[in-house]
Design a protein around this motif. Structure first.
Motif, PDB file in Angstrom:
ATOM      1  N   CYS A 148       1.087  -3.383 -13.922  1.00 57.47           N
ATOM      2  CA  CYS A 148       1.986  -3.274 -12.777  1.00 57.47           C
ATOM      3  C   CYS A 148       2.925  -4.491 -12.722  1.00 57.47           C
ATOM      4  N   GLU A 150       4.389  -7.529 -11.151  1.00 59.38           N
ATOM      5  CA  GLU A 150       3.944  -8.456 -10.106  1.00 59.38           C
ATOM      6  C   GLU A 150       5.072  -8.791  -9.138  1.00 59.38           C
ATOM      7  N   ASP A 152       6.877  -6.474  -7.772  1.00 58.07           N
ATOM      8  CA  ASP A 152       6.971  -5.352  -6.825  1.00 58.07           C
ATOM      9  C   ASP A 152       5.628  -4.969  -6.213  1.00 58.07           C
ATOM     10  N   VAL A 153       4.534  -5.347  -6.849  1.00 55.13           N
ATOM     11  CA  VAL A 153       3.208  -4.993  -6.367  1.00 55.13           C
ATOM     12  C   VAL A 153       2.398  -6.261  -6.133  1.00 55.13           C
ATOM     13  N   SER A 171      -2.505  -3.355   1.499  1.00 56.83           N
ATOM     14  CA  SER A 171      -1.393  -3.154   0.581  1.00 56.83           C
ATOM     15  C   SER A 171      -1.585  -3.855  -0.756  1.00 56.83           C
ATOM     16  N   SER A 172      -2.677  -4.587  -0.909  1.00 57.79           N
ATOM     17  CA  SER A 172      -2.871  -5.333  -2.150  1.00 57.79           C
ATOM     18  C   SER A 172      -3.624  -4.502  -3.178  1.00 57.79           C
ATOM     19  N   CYS A 173      -3.356  -4.789  -4.447  1.00 56.76           N
ATOM     20  CA  CYS A 173      -4.034  -4.139  -5.572  1.00 56.76           C
ATOM     21  C   CYS A 173      -5.007  -5.161  -6.149  1.00 56.76           C
ATOM     22  N   TYR A 199      -6.632   0.108  -6.448  1.00 60.69           N
ATOM     23  CA  TYR A 199      -5.901   0.363  -5.203  1.00 60.69           C
ATOM     24  C   TYR A 199      -6.205   1.780  -4.735  1.00 60.69           C
ATOM     25  N   SER A 206       2.397   6.944  -1.441  1.00 62.09           N
ATOM     26  CA  SER A 206       2.094   5.590  -1.900  1.00 62.09           C
ATOM     27  C   SER A 206       1.629   5.595  -3.348  1.00 62.09           C
ATOM     28  N   MET A 210       3.486   3.565  -6.299  1.00 60.96           N
ATOM     29  CA  MET A 210       2.806   2.638  -7.191  1.00 60.96           C
ATOM     30  C   MET A 210       3.149   2.926  -8.651  1.00 60.96           C
ATOM     31  N   TYR A 213       6.082   1.304 -10.400  1.00 56.91           N
ATOM     32  CA  TYR A 213       6.017  -0.100 -10.816  1.00 56.91           C
ATOM     33  C   TYR A 213       4.831  -0.384 -11.731  1.00 56.91           C
ATOM     34  N   CYS A 214       4.053   0.640 -12.076  1.00 52.99           N
ATOM     35  CA  CYS A 214       2.911   0.466 -12.964  1.00 52.99           C
ATOM     36  C   CYS A 214       3.066   1.422 -14.150  1.00 52.99           C
TER      37      CYS A 214
END
Length: 342
Positions: A148, A150, A152-153, A171-173, A199, A206, A210, A213-214
């Protein structure tokens, strides 16, 4: 020519005998159509398959239209090779198992990352469910995202991040998750060349965000096994989906063995409840329908089209018989709009 439709003229006595022959022939045809029509429907009325491959199919599900609960109509599909699939807005997914005691389905997604892919993180599609159905993503699911961005996430160890930013904790992974460090069935790590974080998306939107960006993701669910805690759950790849079992008084009566032991279903036309019995379909329960002559035939998939076709054929035959009887005698060999058979 010698055929039934070749003579242009005929005597009065010939007309009478010809009428009788036509009447008898058409009567036999209509009788055969009627018998085969109702025999076919009666056989189909009890046709609700109870398995697809090695997976049992019971209420509230059905793979034949008219069987099971209307809430899950057209949800499960059994292929020609006995492979069960679940339909969702994002595609069709192979069903691994159905647990009726715990009310959940486990599906697999061939597009998701798996151990055999290694560092080959191919693009995938986000899994989604129709919110209008009685399906929900089980809380036992965890989603692992790979490589992912970093920028954006938020990728941090969850415990320390939640201590510092409790309002943003969801909201954190989590980059320190147990599953990232112990990928089920895989080597201990990805070799340090790829990042992993865990996550749980609150909604399909959502999850889709994700994946912007991953590189890829996979789903792991915790399966309960018959051992003492804390080792009573093991992680396996797949998506666990919980479902509701709609229970009504009429369905309970229909299922009651003392009342005939039918199968809960519905009319494919009116979508009203039906109890599917061996001798036909009733609106209450099997023994009540048999004694009260409330049997309704021909609502299971495959019979609707035949019912219409058969009814038209039988109806047309009866109409023609009445027309021939009213205008007898007729000239057998003249094919006009008044007396043609086909």
């Amino acid at each position: 020519m010698g055929s039934l439709f070749s003579y242009r003229t005929i005597s009065e006595s010939g007309s009478s005998s010809c009428f009788c022959a036509s009447y008898s022939l058409l009567y036999i045809i209509v009788s055969l159509l009627t018998l085969s029509f109702f025999n076919f429907i009666t056989a189909q009325s009890s046709h609700c398959r109870t398995s697809c491959g090695n997976i049992p199919i019971h209420y509230p599900f059905g793979i034949d239209d008219g069987c099971g609960s209307l809430y899950y109509r057209h949800i499960l599909v059994c292929s020609d090779v006995d492979k069960l699939e679940l339909r969702t807005p994002s595609g069709r997914y192979p069903v691994r198992s159905i647990n009726y005691a715990e009310s959940h389905i486990v599906v697999t997604d061939p597009f998701m990352w798996n151990c055999h892919d290694g560092d080959d993180f191919r693009p995938t599609r986000p899994f989604s469910l129709d919110t209008s159905t009685h399906f929900t993503l089980a809380p036992q699911n965890e989603y692992l995202f790979f490589n992912c961005s970093e920028n954006d996430v938020i990728i941090e160890p969850k415990p320390s991040f939640c201590e510092r930013f409790p309002d943003r904790c969801d909201s954190s992974c989590d980059s320190a998750s147990y599953l990232c460090r112990h990928l089920p069935g895989c080597p201990p790590a990805l070799g340090g060349r790829s990042s992993c974080c865990s996550y749980y998306p609150k909604a399909t939107g959502s999850l889709r965000l994700m994946l912007q960006y991953c590189t890829s993701y996979t789903s792991v669910y915790w399966r309960t096994v018959g051992v003492a805690p804390p080792f009573d759950q093991i992680p396996e790849y797949g998506v666990r989906i919980d479902f509701d079992i709609p229970v009504t008084t009429r369905c309970l009566q229909c299922l009651d063995n003392s009342r005939g032991g039918g199968t809960c279903g519905f009319d494919v036309g009116s979508q009203s409840f039906l109890c599917l019995c061996e001798k036909g379909n009733v609106t209450t329960y099997c023994t009540d329908g048999v004694s009260g002559h409330k049997i309704r035939i021909g609502v299971i998939a495959g019979t609707t089209a035949v019912s219409v076709t058969g009814a038209i054929g039988v109806g047309a035959g009866i109409w023609y018989l009445r027309k021939v009887r009213a205008k007898a005698p007729v000239t057998c060999g003249v094919q006009s709009n008044e007396n043609r058979l086909f």
